[in-house]
Structure formats: structure tokens, C-alpha cells
Scaffold this motif. Structure first.
Motif, PDB file in Angstrom:
ATOM      1  N   LYS A  73      43.030  39.175  42.913  1.00  0.00           N
ATOM      2  CA  LYS A  73      41.599  38.925  43.096  1.00  0.00           C
ATOM      3  C   LYS A  73      40.782  40.204  43.177  1.00  0.00           C
ATOM      4  N   ASP A  74      41.432  41.351  43.184  1.00  0.00           N
ATOM      5  CA  ASP A  74      40.737  42.631  43.285  1.00  0.00           C
ATOM      6  C   ASP A  74      39.950  42.897  42.002  1.00  0.00           C
ATOM      7  N   PRO A  75      38.624  43.122  42.095  1.00  0.00           N
ATOM      8  CA  PRO A  75      37.846  43.359  40.875  1.00  0.00           C
ATOM      9  C   PRO A  75      38.169  44.692  40.199  1.00  0.00           C
ATOM     10  N   PHE A  76      38.876  45.587  40.873  1.00  0.00           N
ATOM     11  CA  PHE A  76      39.213  46.887  40.304  1.00  0.00           C
ATOM     12  C   PHE A  76      40.687  46.985  39.918  1.00  0.00           C
ATOM     13  N   ARG A  77      41.308  45.844  39.654  1.00  0.00           N
ATOM     14  CA  ARG A  77      42.699  45.865  39.215  1.00  0.00           C
ATOM     15  C   ARG A  77      42.756  46.338  37.752  1.00  0.00           C
ATOM     16  N   PRO A  78      43.918  46.823  37.319  1.00  0.00           N
ATOM     17  CA  PRO A  78      44.053  47.266  35.922  1.00  0.00           C
ATOM     18  C   PRO A  78      43.866  46.116  34.938  1.00  0.00           C
ATOM     19  N   GLN A  79      43.788  46.478  33.680  1.00  0.00           N
ATOM     20  CA  GLN A  79      43.553  45.497  32.627  1.00  0.00           C
ATOM     21  C   GLN A  79      44.671  44.459  32.588  1.00  0.00           C
ATOM     22  N   GLU A  80      44.271  43.204  32.386  1.00  0.00           N
ATOM     23  CA  GLU A  80      45.241  42.132  32.247  1.00  0.00           C
ATOM     24  C   GLU A  80      45.532  41.903  30.768  1.00  0.00           C
TER      25      GLU A  80
END
Length: 149
Positions: A58-65
């Protein structure tokens, strides 16, 4: 040499000499950055970054999916990061963490990361008058610290 009085502008830094100290800010540069990236009419925000979630998914700053689209070269992501880093390194330490977090994704930014940049710019819109204040030191002693390691 010629004495032209107190410095008011130096390398883009606006310097105000007050009775209690010196106030250094970059209001003019901040306005210029907002206009450059078409955020000068944006609604201002009171925080430099959205609240992060402890859940990685849910983190908006996670790496690209896998299914997420990378922004093309037409997006000015690197220019925005550069302008924000200059502000963060000179007079705006309040945006440093958010800018450095978003700079990690410079090679493959997504729409979420661009929204993070826009969030910082909207924060700057509401806080253009923030800067650094150096108070007049009443103590005549110079104090220094060193790391013995």
C-alpha cells in the motif's frame, strides 16, 4: 573594491538582514519552479509528503510493479527532481526526505512517483516564504564539535 552595502541577493538566495538575525530564502526561485512545471495555480498543501503505509503493497513510494507503466521521456521527472534537490540543499531542508525518496526512482518513474513530485510542488506553493533564519549570536565564544573517531 567598492562597498555597495549589505548583500540582498547572492547566487539565487534572497538575504534579508533583520534586527535579530539574517533570513535566507528562495521565494523567487520557488515561484519560478512552480511556473516552470505548471503548478503555480495549484491548490496548496500543508505537508511535503503523503503518509506512508507500513504495508509495502500500500506504500505509494514502492518500486514499479509488473503491470505499471513507466513514464516516457516527455515527462520532466528528472528536471523536477533536480529543481527540488537544489531547493532542498540550499534553503528548504523540510522537503529533503521526500525529494530524496522520489529521486530513487529517477530511472523508472511511474505515475505514483510523479504524483509525489506534484505533492511536494503543491506544498511549496503554500510555503514559498519559508527559509533559514540565522539568529544573531550574543555569545562571543566560538563553539565547535569534532568526531574523535
Amino acid at each position: 573594491m567598492k562597498d555597495v552595502g549589505r548583500t540582498k541577493l547572492c547566487l539565487g538566495l534572497q538575504i534579508e538582514h533583520l534586527t535579530k538575525g539574517i533570513f535566507i530564502h528562495q521565494s523567487a526561485y520557488t515561484e519560478k519552479v512552480l511556473k516552470r512545471f505548471f503548478m503555480d495555480e495549484a491548490h496548496p498543501l500543508s505537508t511535503p509528503m503523503v503518509v506512508r503505509s507500513l504495508d509495502v503493497n500500500k506504500d505509494p513510494f514502492r518500486p514499479q510493479e509488473k503491470d505499471e507503466e513507466i513514464l516516457g521521456s516527455e515527462v520532466l521527472y528528472l528536471s523536477e527532481i533536480g529543481a527540488l534537490m537544489y531547493l532542498a540543499n540550499t534553503t528548504r531542508p523540510d522537503i529533503t526526505f521526500a525529494v530524496n525518496l522520489l529521486a530513487r526512482y529517477s530511472s523508472a518513474p511511474t505515475r505514483r512517483h510523479l504524483n509525489g513530485i506534484k505533492h511536494i510542488l503543491r506544498y511549496l506553493k503554500g510555503t514559498t516564504d519559508i527559509g533559514l533564519f540565522y539568529a544573531v549570536n550574543c555569545s562571543p565564544n566560538l563553539v565547535g564539535y569534532a568526531d574523535a573517531g
